[in-house]
Scaffold this active site. Sequence first.
Site, PDB file in Angstrom:
ATOM      1  N   GLY A 175      25.006  -0.651  38.738  1.00 23.07           N
ATOM      2  CA  GLY A 175      26.383  -0.472  39.177  1.00 23.07           C
ATOM      3  C   GLY A 175      27.203   0.074  38.040  1.00 23.07           C
ATOM      4  N   PHE A 196      28.871  -1.508  36.048  1.00 23.20           N
ATOM      5  CA  PHE A 196      28.781  -2.396  34.891  1.00 23.20           C
ATOM      6  C   PHE A 196      27.573  -2.074  34.028  1.00 23.20           C
ATOM      7  CE2 PHE A 196      26.408  -4.380  38.328  1.00 23.20           C
ATOM      8  CZ  PHE A 196      25.191  -4.630  37.720  1.00 23.20           C
ATOM      9  N   ASP A 210      38.043 -13.987  41.083  1.00 23.48           N
ATOM     10  CA  ASP A 210      37.292 -13.157  42.036  1.00 23.48           C
ATOM     11  C   ASP A 210      36.347 -14.045  42.847  1.00 23.48           C
ATOM     12  OD1 ASP A 210      36.563 -10.897  43.400  1.00 23.48           O
ATOM     13  OD2 ASP A 210      35.147 -10.177  41.879  1.00 23.48           O
TER      14      ASP A 210
END
EC number: 2.7.11.1
Length: 471
Positions: free
Chosen positions: A18, A20, A128
């Site tokens: 991803g 990240f 989150d």
Amino acid sequence: MDLVIGGKFKLGRKIGSGSFGELYLGINVQTGEEVAVKLESVKTKHPQLHYESKLYMLLQGGTGVPNLKWYGVEGDYNVMVIDLLGPSLEDLFNYCNRKLSLKTVLMLADQLINRVEFMHTRGFLHRDIKPDNFLMGLGRKANQVYIIDFGLGKKYRDLQTHRHIPYRENKNLTGTARYASVNTHLGVEQSRRDDLEALGYVLMYFLKGSLPWQGLKAGTKKQKYDRISEKKVATPIEVLCKNQPSEFVSYFRYCRSLRFDDKPDYSYLKRLFRDLFIREGYQFDYVFDWTVLKYPQIGSSSGSSSRTRNHTTANPGLTAGASLEKQERIAGKETRENRFSGAVEAFSRRHPATSTTRDRSASRNSVDGPLSKHPPGDSERPRSSSRYGSSSRRAIPSSSRPSSAGGPSDSRSSSRLVTSTGGVGTVSNRASTSQRIQAGNESRTSSFSRAARNTREDPLRRSLELLTLRK
């Protein structure tokens, strides 16, 4: 990639990627232990792995917190090595046909509140809260819920002075739109109450299969986020929790009654659900819906199979204890190769926002995904360069009320935007709130689809093969 991390962790196959960075399965060559290895390029514009590793260090020792094995720089990568974990609650939710029984939700709720409470006691907010960021363990820890993804975590008070961060408005929306609290949508600085409200939305999502603000249509992403916010604000708690036990209404009313710096009464919230659990006649046997789907015979002795799934049983006389022993024997026969293939580590389900439009377009296409993923210091972190215009809103104060049941505030603040009944109060004279919201992936997008591309078999199925139960 033939690389040994820190002199002892050998990389296996890639299981996720991803904005990240990349995620690999790994093995400790000294002990044979399987681990998860997260790589981030040292050239990334907004590195966050070092910040996240520091939060892991601060949270070490907590129940349901993955162990940090190693962090450092290896070649062109920042590297973090942590425990290898099982499927996320989002993955298991999908496995159970996108609806969970009341029994399963209540058993999860107890652990989920504990995880959030522990993080708060260490002085940090998660910011989150969503199903993707809670994973089940493996083997003997298969019944334990783990909390992951601290990239958006923020220090909310000093542990020595106990001084709370100040109340602010006009903040960018940080987190995942689907589960964000009303005050977060309105641009208010997040505090402990917002993590708990987001957790309430997760529980209702599990029970009902969806939330009222899912599937809204709009011309642009900014308009989409505005519609989510408007729908969430306009939905009374009683409507949100329709056909569900009244304890969920009480949960939301309590969370929304908290002032900005109030300390929540976590015990009260857990007691709400524990009392409901007892009243329903359930047994806290750790037999979840996915357990019954995988091993139908266990449901016959769980004392609640009629409330969870109406599965037929292969052996009605089989006890839960015997089933658990059988399950452990099955897991014990798994080869290392299958365990590598079946286990999915915590971070493979992250869909972090990136710092550039290019990165976002590559990794995020849906409107309900994480909206900000830049690591802050103790104050606010850098935000995304995404610009969708501003959405003006007035702060909405609630009527005055006595102190929350959770105990004294850290420093009394009279600022609250949502009334204790879940409605909206009179518009105040506060400045308008501008929210610049990043694009994101749908939370329900499972990283198992990424892992599946690297293997012939369904990784969730193999991961579930590893799930063993313990009373």
